[in-house]
Design a protein around this motif. Sequence first.
Motif, PDB file in Angstrom:
ATOM      1  N   GLY A  50      55.533 129.074  22.240  1.00 54.66           N
ATOM      2  CA  GLY A  50      56.310 127.546  22.308  1.00 54.66           C
ATOM      3  C   GLY A  50      55.494 127.101  22.026  1.00 54.66           C
ATOM      4  O   GLY A  50      56.092 126.317  21.734  1.00 54.66           O
ATOM      5  N   SER A  51      54.421 126.792  22.144  1.00 62.57           N
ATOM      6  CA  SER A  51      53.101 126.020  21.227  1.00 62.57           C
ATOM      7  C   SER A  51      52.588 126.568  19.533  1.00 62.57           C
ATOM      8  O   SER A  51      53.049 127.259  19.243  1.00 62.57           O
ATOM      9  N   TYR A  52      52.455 124.977  19.377  1.00 60.85           N
ATOM     10  CA  TYR A  52      51.777 125.186  17.778  1.00 60.85           C
ATOM     11  C   TYR A  52      50.781 124.581  17.240  1.00 60.85           C
ATOM     12  O   TYR A  52      50.749 123.766  18.378  1.00 60.85           O
ATOM     13  N   SER A  53      50.524 124.709  16.270  1.00 65.34           N
ATOM     14  CA  SER A  53      49.150 123.790  16.129  1.00 65.34           C
ATOM     15  C   SER A  53      49.441 123.183  14.686  1.00 65.34           C
ATOM     16  O   SER A  53      50.388 123.801  13.740  1.00 65.34           O
ATOM     17  N   VAL A  54      48.931 122.165  14.277  1.00 64.15           N
ATOM     18  CA  VAL A  54      48.880 121.414  12.845  1.00 64.15           C
ATOM     19  C   VAL A  54      47.347 121.099  12.554  1.00 64.15           C
ATOM     20  O   VAL A  54      46.512 120.643  12.746  1.00 64.15           O
ATOM     21  N   SER A  55      47.385 121.225  11.730  1.00 70.54           N
ATOM     22  CA  SER A  55      45.787 120.991  10.913  1.00 70.54           C
ATOM     23  C   SER A  55      46.312 119.555   9.738  1.00 70.54           C
ATOM     24  O   SER A  55      46.453 119.127   8.735  1.00 70.54           O
ATOM     25  N   MET A  56      45.289 118.886  10.091  1.00 68.56           N
ATOM     26  CA  MET A  56      44.997 117.148   9.148  1.00 68.56           C
ATOM     27  C   MET A  56      44.004 116.941   9.213  1.00 68.56           C
ATOM     28  O   MET A  56      43.335 116.399  10.600  1.00 68.56           O
ATOM     29  N   GLU A  57      43.657 116.343   7.766  1.00 68.50           N
ATOM     30  CA  GLU A  57      41.712 116.114   7.811  1.00 68.50           C
ATOM     31  C   GLU A  57      42.019 114.203   8.082  1.00 68.50           C
ATOM     32  O   GLU A  57      43.292 113.875   8.143  1.00 68.50           O
ATOM     33  N   PRO A  58      41.722 113.972   8.956  1.00 65.94           N
ATOM     34  CA  PRO A  58      40.384 114.007   8.942  1.00 65.94           C
ATOM     35  C   PRO A  58      40.066 114.527  10.854  1.00 65.94           C
ATOM     36  O   PRO A  58      39.325 114.849  11.306  1.00 65.94           O
ATOM     37  N   MET A  59      40.713 114.197  11.468  1.00 66.07           N
ATOM     38  CA  MET A  59      40.953 115.343  13.236  1.00 66.07           C
ATOM     39  C   MET A  59      40.621 116.991  12.934  1.00 66.07           C
ATOM     40  O   MET A  59      40.501 117.164  13.726  1.00 66.07           O
ATOM     41  N   GLY A  60      41.277 117.842  12.019  1.00 66.55           N
ATOM     42  CA  GLY A  60      41.066 119.227  12.729  1.00 66.55           C
ATOM     43  C   GLY A  60      41.904 119.529  12.528  1.00 66.55           C
ATOM     44  O   GLY A  60      43.760 118.849  12.528  1.00 66.55           O
ATOM     45  N   THR A  61      42.546 120.029  13.657  1.00 69.37           N
ATOM     46  CA  THR A  61      43.739 120.828  14.497  1.00 69.37           C
ATOM     47  C   THR A  61      43.794 120.677  14.959  1.00 69.37           C
ATOM     48  O   THR A  61      43.238 120.227  16.459  1.00 69.37           O
ATOM     49  N   VAL A  62      45.331 120.114  15.685  1.00 69.34           N
ATOM     50  CA  VAL A  62      45.536 119.639  17.109  1.00 69.34           C
ATOM     51  C   VAL A  62      46.638 120.185  16.987  1.00 69.34           C
ATOM     52  O   VAL A  62      47.341 120.909  16.778  1.00 69.34           O
ATOM     53  N   SER A  63      46.588 120.697  19.004  1.00 67.57           N
ATOM     54  CA  SER A  63      47.431 121.506  19.499  1.00 67.57           C
ATOM     55  C   SER A  63      48.988 121.227  20.091  1.00 67.57           C
ATOM     56  O   SER A  63      48.856 120.187  20.523  1.00 67.57           O
ATOM     57  N   PHE A  64      50.315 121.717  20.309  1.00 67.14           N
ATOM     58  CA  PHE A  64      50.906 120.908  20.936  1.00 67.14           C
ATOM     59  C   PHE A  64      51.722 122.480  21.884  1.00 67.14           C
ATOM     60  O   PHE A  64      52.466 123.170  20.992  1.00 67.14           O
ATOM     61  N   ASP A  65      51.989 121.729  23.553  1.00 67.41           N
ATOM     62  CA  ASP A  65      52.771 122.831  23.786  1.00 67.41           C
ATOM     63  C   ASP A  65      54.150 122.515  23.603  1.00 67.41           C
ATOM     64  O   ASP A  65      55.322 123.732  24.128  1.00 67.41           O
ATOM     65  N   GLN A  66      54.887 121.244  23.699  1.00 70.79           N
ATOM     66  CA  GLN A  66      56.712 121.136  22.830  1.00 70.79           C
ATOM     67  C   GLN A  66      56.503 119.859  21.862  1.00 70.79           C
ATOM     68  O   GLN A  66      55.682 119.827  21.082  1.00 70.79           O
ATOM     69  N   VAL A  67      56.982 120.217  21.295  1.00 73.45           N
ATOM     70  CA  VAL A  67      57.284 119.251  19.833  1.00 73.45           C
ATOM     71  C   VAL A  67      57.645 117.727  20.517  1.00 73.45           C
ATOM     72  O   VAL A  67      58.169 117.170  22.185  1.00 73.45           O
ATOM     73  N   PRO A  68      56.653 116.682  19.986  1.00 73.88           N
ATOM     74  CA  PRO A  68      56.482 115.294  20.544  1.00 73.88           C
ATOM     75  C   PRO A  68      57.924 114.791  20.224  1.00 73.88           C
ATOM     76  O   PRO A  68      58.820 115.145  19.243  1.00 73.88           O
ATOM     77  N   GLU A  69      58.144 113.979  21.256  1.00 70.67           N
ATOM     78  CA  GLU A  69      59.627 113.307  20.937  1.00 70.67           C
ATOM     79  C   GLU A  69      59.315 111.400  20.993  1.00 70.67           C
ATOM     80  O   GLU A  69      59.876 110.948  20.020  1.00 70.67           O
ATOM     81  N   ARG A  70      57.810 111.323  21.732  1.00 70.43           N
ATOM     82  CA  ARG A  70      57.252 109.379  21.454  1.00 70.43           C
ATOM     83  C   ARG A  70      56.263 109.299  20.107  1.00 70.43           C
ATOM     84  O   ARG A  70      55.546 110.644  20.475  1.00 70.43           O
ATOM     85  N   TRP A  71      56.567 108.747  19.811  1.00 67.25           N
ATOM     86  CA  TRP A  71      55.636 108.815  18.283  1.00 67.25           C
ATOM     87  C   TRP A  71      55.639 106.462  17.964  1.00 67.25           C
ATOM     88  O   TRP A  71      56.228 106.304  18.293  1.00 67.25           O
ATOM     89  N   ALA A  72      54.180 106.972  17.829  1.00 68.73           N
ATOM     90  CA  ALA A  72      53.464 105.985  17.100  1.00 68.73           C
ATOM     91  C   ALA A  72      52.956 106.297  15.671  1.00 68.73           C
ATOM     92  O   ALA A  72      52.393 106.868  15.751  1.00 68.73           O
ATOM     93  N   ALA A  73      52.753 105.144  15.300  1.00 67.39           N
ATOM     94  CA  ALA A  73      52.968 105.240  13.680  1.00 67.39           C
ATOM     95  C   ALA A  73      51.955 103.562  13.027  1.00 67.39           C
ATOM     96  O   ALA A  73      52.318 103.053  13.585  1.00 67.39           O
ATOM     97  N   TYR A  74      50.639 104.120  12.199  1.00 68.08           N
ATOM     98  CA  TYR A  74      50.171 103.132  12.352  1.00 68.08           C
ATOM     99  C   TYR A  74      50.579 101.966  11.317  1.00 68.08           C
ATOM    100  O   TYR A  74      51.061 100.738  11.248  1.00 68.08           O
TER     101      TYR A  74
END
Length: 388
Positions: A50-74
């Motif tokens: 049920g978990s997965y990771s996503v990679s994007m610079e500059p943060m590198g890899t971040v992991s999620f145990d569940q799909v995000p529902e609430r989000w903010a965008a710059y």
Amino acid sequence: MDGEETMREVPTRRDALKYGGALATGATLAGCSDLVGQEGDAGTETTGTGSYSVSMEPMGTVSFDQVPERWAAYDGGYADMAVALGQADGLTGVGGADRYYTYVYDELPGVTVDRDVIERYPEVRTKEEFYELESDVHLYDPQMLINWFDWNEGDVEEIASTVAPFVGNLIFRRSDEWHDYRYYTLYEAFETVAEVFQQQERYEAFSELHTEFIRSIQERLPPSGDRPEVFLTFEGTEEPKTFSPYRLDDAGTSKKQWRDLGVRDALAGTDIDNLSTTNRGELDYENLLEIDPDVILVRGHERKSAAEFRDVVLDYMQSHPVGSDLTAVQNGRVYRGGYLNQGPIHNLFLTERAAKQLFPDEFGDVTGDDHLFDRQEVADIINGEFDR
């Protein structure tokens, strides 16, 4: 939080997202963590049940145990990506709401965003606001927070580990010296955001629609030598006297429509630099007259309609003693220049608009109602009503 919330023992969904994101904080800002499979790569990797990771610079890899529902965008570009992926209901706030143009959604049946949320949280830029919103993911480039809003790496790590991870990369321009890590195209960034929300099928449907749309436009373009020379500028006043220059050879996403239309940059061959954090040089009418572009595109007027822009900005330039000598002004070829921050929905509308601005004989007048893409087809993808 009250005492009951802080003392709870059973992990909640927010805890799972929060501590999943914390896995990557030790590698955050340089983008060179051992957690990253390959420097600069963007992708999704399953890290457990049920978990997965996503990679994007500059943060590198971040992991999620569940799909995000609430989000903010710059910015409006990343917010638009989330909306395109059917995530509008999860919006908690925007870092720069003044440049998030939601009126385009009015043309898409069944697609809306909650303007009340945007108006309540239009400048989410402080740690206190991130704590207050308790988002599940922040679609921000953290280096932008550091370079524009006086954050430090410790602030970024704190929010990433105690609230939610950051996934984002400032991509609207490529002229900032501090951005010394990988850039992404619009659709590369969009694909990564789709991985965050596990909406790959929507992304693929959007990508196919976009590819076909751009192909259909490019097939109708005149030969490159018959295309106008264009000067793109930022000047938000209604009586413009000086102009901040943009170079069309900058590969930022804010210029995608002009590149797809193969326009010629009126500044090509000059030593005039692109607008950036450090370059705030401006040109006056005498400078512009030396260049004398066929078309002038002015950013900073996206709350105006095409007709309002002509009645106010173009009218002033036509009455200016030097500006009135410009070829573009004399021919009435001064137009709104499009958004700084555009996502995939915005890009469809902006490309359609740009095609009409530059090639009205082929695509119709910019003030007309001719459509170059199917609004219902776009809405169906956003609303999840498409063949999978």
